[in-house]
Design an enzyme around this catalytic site. Structure first.
Site, short mmCIF file in Angstrom:
data_model
loop_
_atom_site.label_atom_id
_atom_site.label_comp_id
_atom_site.label_asym_id
_atom_site.label_seq_id
_atom_site.Cartn_x
_atom_site.Cartn_y
_atom_site.Cartn_z
N VAL A 10 0.81 -1.23 0.00
CA VAL A 10 0.00 0.00 0.00
C VAL A 10 0.84 1.28 0.00
O VAL A 10 0.29 2.38 -0.14
CB VAL A 10 -1.02 0.04 1.18
CG1 VAL A 10 -2.02 -1.10 1.07
CG2 VAL A 10 -0.32 0.03 2.53
N ASN A 57 -2.01 7.15 0.66
CA ASN A 57 -2.68 6.50 -0.48
C ASN A 57 -4.08 6.04 -0.10
O ASN A 57 -5.03 6.20 -0.87
CB ASN A 57 -1.88 5.27 -0.95
CG ASN A 57 -0.60 5.68 -1.66
OD1 ASN A 57 -0.51 6.78 -2.20
ND2 ASN A 57 0.39 4.81 -1.65
N TYR A 82 8.70 3.49 13.69
CA TYR A 82 7.31 3.07 13.89
C TYR A 82 6.53 4.19 14.58
O TYR A 82 5.47 4.61 14.11
CB TYR A 82 7.29 1.81 14.74
CG TYR A 82 5.92 1.20 14.99
CD1 TYR A 82 5.18 0.69 13.94
CD2 TYR A 82 5.41 1.10 16.28
CE1 TYR A 82 3.93 0.10 14.17
CE2 TYR A 82 4.18 0.51 16.52
CZ TYR A 82 3.44 0.01 15.47
OH TYR A 82 2.22 -0.58 15.70
N ARG A 101 8.66 -10.75 19.77
CA ARG A 101 7.75 -10.26 20.81
C ARG A 101 7.76 -11.20 22.00
O ARG A 101 8.01 -12.39 21.89
CB ARG A 101 6.32 -10.14 20.27
CG ARG A 101 6.16 -8.91 19.50
CD ARG A 101 4.75 -8.39 19.61
NE ARG A 101 4.72 -7.08 18.96
CZ ARG A 101 4.91 -5.95 19.62
NH1 ARG A 101 5.11 -5.95 20.92
NH2 ARG A 101 4.88 -4.82 18.97
N1 UDP Z 1 10.92 -8.90 26.40
C1 UDP Z 1 11.62 -9.79 27.20
N2 UDP Z 1 12.08 -10.95 26.65
C2 UDP Z 1 11.90 -11.28 25.33
C3 UDP Z 1 11.19 -10.38 24.50
C4 UDP Z 1 10.71 -9.19 25.07
O1 UDP Z 1 11.79 -9.55 28.40
O2 UDP Z 1 12.36 -12.36 24.90
C5 UDP Z 1 10.40 -7.65 26.99
C6 UDP Z 1 10.73 -6.39 26.22
O3 UDP Z 1 11.99 -5.89 26.60
C7 UDP Z 1 9.59 -5.48 26.65
C8 UDP Z 1 8.41 -6.44 26.85
O4 UDP Z 1 8.99 -7.74 26.98
O5 UDP Z 1 9.87 -4.86 27.86
C9 UDP Z 1 7.42 -6.46 25.69
O6 UDP Z 1 8.15 -6.61 24.51
P1 UDP Z 1 7.48 -6.75 23.09
O7 UDP Z 1 8.57 -6.75 22.08
O8 UDP Z 1 6.55 -7.90 23.10
O9 UDP Z 1 6.55 -5.46 22.93
P2 UDP Z 1 6.70 -3.89 23.25
O10 UDP Z 1 8.02 -3.60 23.93
O11 UDP Z 1 6.60 -3.21 21.92
O12 UDP Z 1 5.56 -3.64 24.14
#
Ligand code: UDP
Length: 329
Positions: free
Chosen positions: A60, A102, A148, A189
Site C-alpha cells: 500500500v 494512499n 514506527y 515479541r
Molecule cells: N521482552 C523480554 N524478553 C523477550 C522479548 C521481550 O523480556 O524475549 C520484553 C521487552 O523488553 C519489553 C516487553 O517484553 O519490555 C514487551 O516486549 P514486546 O517486544 O513484546 O513489545 P513492546 O516492547 O513493543 O511492548
C-alpha cells in the site's frame, strides 16, 4: 440488500486476519490486501474459498487501486515489533506515512469511512501511567522505535487533516499489546518468545530486570473494540487494550506455570528505549463504545498456548529468540 464492501490492509497479519474473520461473519464483502512482508498467507487461507472474500497481494506504499465501491477501509498494514523496525525500518516508515496517504486518497475517492490502526507507541516511554488519550507522549524520534512511533504519529496527524480539511469520515484506534492465535512467531515479541522457549525447553529470556510493565489484551476483545469504534461517531483517538498491568518478570512466571516447564528465567540486556510502563486508560472506550475487555489473561493465555502447541515443530523451532546485543545495534 447488497453486501457492504470493506478493504482491510494487513489482512494476512495477526490483527488483520482476525478482522477479516469478523467482517466475513457479519456478512460483509471483504477485500484483503497484504504484501506478505510480515503477514502470513496461512492466516487467511481458510477464507479463499468464500465468494465474499478476495485478496490482493499489494504494497500500500504504492498507489492503491481497488475496483468498485468501498464503504469502509481498515488500515492495519505495518510491521509491528521492535525486531521488525530494525530489520525493515524504511518499509515501516513508508507503510505508516505513504501507505496511509494512499489509502486516505482512496477513501476520499470512494466516499468510504476509514479507520486507522494507531498504537500505544505514540505515547513512547510514557511518564504518566495509565495513559489517557490526552497524553502527548515521550517519543525518541531517532531511536530504534522511532520509525514506527513517528510513522504512527504522522498517520494520526494526516488522518485528522483529511477529516478536518476534506470532511472524510475517519476513526483512530490506539492499540495496546495484544496476543492470541496467529501472532507472528518471528518478530521477537515477548509472548511468542517465552512460549517458544518453554516448548523447546530453553530458559526464558527476560530483558533488563523485568520490572517494566505491559498490559496484554486478548485478540477477540480487541476486535470487538475496533468493530464498535468503526460504527461509532467518535473521530478522536480511542485506546483499546486491557488495563490489567503486569511486570515482564511476573509474566515470565505465569508462562512457566502455564506450560509446566522446568526451565528458569535468565536476564539479558534491556533494549534501547524499552518503555518502562504501559497501561491503557480505557475510560473513553467504556463511555463512548460501552466496551471493556472480557477475557482474562489466564483464559487468553490458555487458548494461545493450545494454539502454539498445535503448530508444526519446525515453526516452533524457528521462533526467533533475540539476545539483545543485536537488537540494540
Ligand atoms: N521482552 C523480554 N524478553 C523477550 C522479548 C521481550 O523480556 O524475549 C520484553 C521487552 O523488553 C519489553 C516487553 O517484553 O519490555 C514487551 O516486549 P514486546 O517486544 O513484546 O513489545 P513492546 O516492547 O513493543 O511492548
Amino acid at each position: 440488500m447488497a453486501r457492504k464492501r470493506i478493504l482491510i490492509t494487513g489482512a494476512a497479519g495477526f490483527l488483520g486476519s482476525h478482522l477479516c474473520d469478523r467482517f466475513i461473519s457479519e456478512d460483509f464483502h471483504v477485500i484483503g490486501m497484504d504484501n506478505l512482508i510480515t503477514g502470513d498467507i496461512r492466516n487467511i487461507e481458510h477464507l479463499f474459498k468464500l465468494e465474499n472474500f478476495e485478496f490482493y497481494n499489494h504494497d500500500v506504499s504504492k498507489f492503491v487501486h481497488v475496483p468498485g465501491q468501498l464503504d469502509y477501509i481498515l488500515h492495519f498494514a505495518s510491521p509491528a515489533s521492535p525486531i521488525d523496525y530494525l530489520k525493515i525500518p524504511i518499509q515501516t516508515l513508508k507503510v505508516g506515512s505513504l501507505g496511509t496517504h494512499n489509502l486516505l486518497g482512496l477513501a476520499r475517492a470512494k466516499k468510504a469511512r476509514m479507520l486507522i490502526a494507531s498504537t500505544s507507541e505514540v505515547y513512547g516511554d510514557p511518564s504518566v501511567n495509565p495513559q489517557p488519550e490526552e497524553y502527548w507522549g515521550n517519543v525518541n524520534p531517532v531511536g530504534p522505535r522511532g520509525v514506527y512511533d513517528e510513522a504512527k504519529r504522522f498517520q494520526e496527524a494526516i488522518t485528522m487533516a483529511y477529516h478536518t480539511f476534506h470532511g472524510l469520515e475517519t476513526r483512530i484506534v490506539r492499540i495496546f499489546n495484544t496476543y492470541g492465535p496467529r501472532m507472528r512467531l518471528n518478530d521477537g515479541r515477548v509472548l511468542p518468545a517465552f512460549i517458544g522457549q518453554a516448548i523447546r525447553g530453553e530458559d526464558l529470556t527476560v530483558f533488563g530486570d523485568g520490572s517494566q510493565t505491559r498490559s496484554f489484551c486478548y485478540v477477540d476483545d480487541l476486535v470487538e473494540g475496533i468493530y464498535r469504534l468503526l460504527f461509532s461517531d467518535y473521530v478522536y483517538p480511542v485506546n483499546i487494550g486491557n488495563p490489567s498491568e503486569i511486570t515482564i518478570r511476573e509474566f515470565a512466571e505465569e508462562i512457566i506455570k502455564l506450560t509446566g516447564t522446568t526451565q528458569k528465567i535468565v536476564y539479558k540486556e534491556l533494549p534501547t528505549d524499552d518503555p518502562k510502563q504501559r497501561r491503557p486508560d480505557i475510560t473513553k472506550a467504556r463511555s463512548i463504545l460501552g466496551w471493556e475487555p472480557k477475557v482474562s489473561r489466564a483464559e487468553g493465555l490458555k487458548i494461545t498456548y493450545e494454539y502454539f502447541k498445535s503448530l508444526p515443530k519446525d515453526l516452533i523451532d524457528k521462533i526467533e529468540h533475540k539476545d539483545f546485543k543485536s537488537y540494540n545495534k
